[in-house]
Design a protein around this motif. Structure first.
Motif, PDB file in Angstrom:
ATOM      1  N   ALA A   1      -0.041   3.358  -3.273  1.00  0.00           N
ATOM      2  CA  ALA A   1      -1.163   4.241  -2.949  1.00  0.00           C
ATOM      3  C   ALA A   1      -1.078   5.584  -3.663  1.00  0.00           C
ATOM      4  CB  ALA A   1      -1.252   4.453  -1.451  1.00  0.00           C
ATOM      5  N   HIS A   2       0.112   6.075  -3.896  1.00  0.00           N
ATOM      6  CA  HIS A   2       0.271   7.396  -4.497  1.00  0.00           C
ATOM      7  C   HIS A   2       0.578   7.329  -5.986  1.00  0.00           C
ATOM      8  CE1 HIS A   2       0.009   8.952  -0.503  1.00  0.00           C
ATOM      9  NE2 HIS A   2       1.009   8.177  -0.126  1.00  0.00           N
ATOM     10  N   HIS A   3       0.502   6.147  -6.556  1.00  0.00           N
ATOM     11  CA  HIS A   3       0.760   5.987  -7.982  1.00  0.00           C
ATOM     12  C   HIS A   3      -0.423   6.548  -8.764  1.00  0.00           C
ATOM     13  CE1 HIS A   3       1.671   4.057 -11.826  1.00  0.00           C
ATOM     14  NE2 HIS A   3       2.919   3.977 -11.380  1.00  0.00           N
ATOM     15  N   ARG A   4      -0.148   7.290  -9.815  1.00  0.00           N
ATOM     16  CA  ARG A   4      -1.180   7.973 -10.589  1.00  0.00           C
ATOM     17  C   ARG A   4      -2.192   7.001 -11.192  1.00  0.00           C
ATOM     18  NH1 ARG A   4      -1.773   9.261 -15.866  1.00  0.00           N
ATOM     19  NH2 ARG A   4       0.292   8.490 -16.391  1.00  0.00           N
TER      20      ARG A   4
ATOM     21  N   GLN B   1      -4.646   5.669  -8.599  1.00  0.00           N
ATOM     22  CA  GLN B   1      -5.640   6.682  -8.230  1.00  0.00           C
ATOM     23  C   GLN B   1      -6.716   6.813  -9.305  1.00  0.00           C
ATOM     24  OE1 GLN B   1      -3.212  10.110  -7.412  1.00  0.00           O
ATOM     25  NE2 GLN B   1      -2.760   9.424  -5.336  1.00  0.00           N
TER      26      GLN B   1
ATOM     27  N   ARG C   1       0.806  -1.215   0.000  1.00  0.00           N
ATOM     28  CA  ARG C   1       0.000   0.000   0.000  1.00  0.00           C
ATOM     29  C   ARG C   1       0.841   1.267   0.000  1.00  0.00           C
ATOM     30  NH1 ARG C   1      -5.301   2.035   2.366  1.00  0.00           N
ATOM     31  NH2 ARG C   1      -4.786   4.215   2.608  1.00  0.00           N
ATOM     32  N   GLY C   2       1.885   1.308   0.786  1.00  0.00           N
ATOM     33  CA  GLY C   2       2.719   2.498   0.842  1.00  0.00           C
ATOM     34  C   GLY C   2       3.374   2.819  -0.486  1.00  0.00           C
TER      35      GLY C   2
END
Length: 109
Positions: free
Chosen positions: A32-35, A38, A28-29
């Motif tokens: 989670a911030h991958h474009r 999202q 997740r870490g």
């Protein structure tokens, strides 16, 4: 195949299934911030609702236009709720409950 082969196959399938289910939580870490993730998070609920709707409308026998009245009413409710509230779970549950109520005659329609 012997019993040991079946046991090993079941254990391997269980381990692979567990790994696939655990991967999103473990990574997740990182993801989670991958474009792209999202974008999937925003578009996937609506895409799943469209696929379920197309499937539900396709399995029904459409011999007359009035045959799909209950389905069309439930689909309209789901679409209206989704456009109004933008909550996929609420839309799906409400549409399912209304469809089941109409099909079982609970609403007297």
């Amino acid at each position: 195949m012997s019993e040991l082969d079946y046991l090993l196959a079941a254990l391997i399938m269980g381990a692979v299934t567990f790994g696939l289910r655990a991967f999103p939580f473990v990574a997740r870490g990182v993801i989670a911030h991958h474009r792209r993730i999202q974008v999937l998070g925003r578009r996937l609920p609506v895409a799943m609702m469209v696929l379920l709707t197309l499937y539900a409308m396709g399995v029904h026998q459409w011999s007359a236009p009035a045959d799909g009245g209950h389905q069309l009413l439930a689909v309209a409710l789901v679409a209206a709720l989704q456009l109004w509230r933008r909550q996929a779970l609420l839309s799906i549950l409400a549409g399912t409950l209304v469809y089941m109520a109409l099909m079982n005659g609970w609403l007297g329609l």
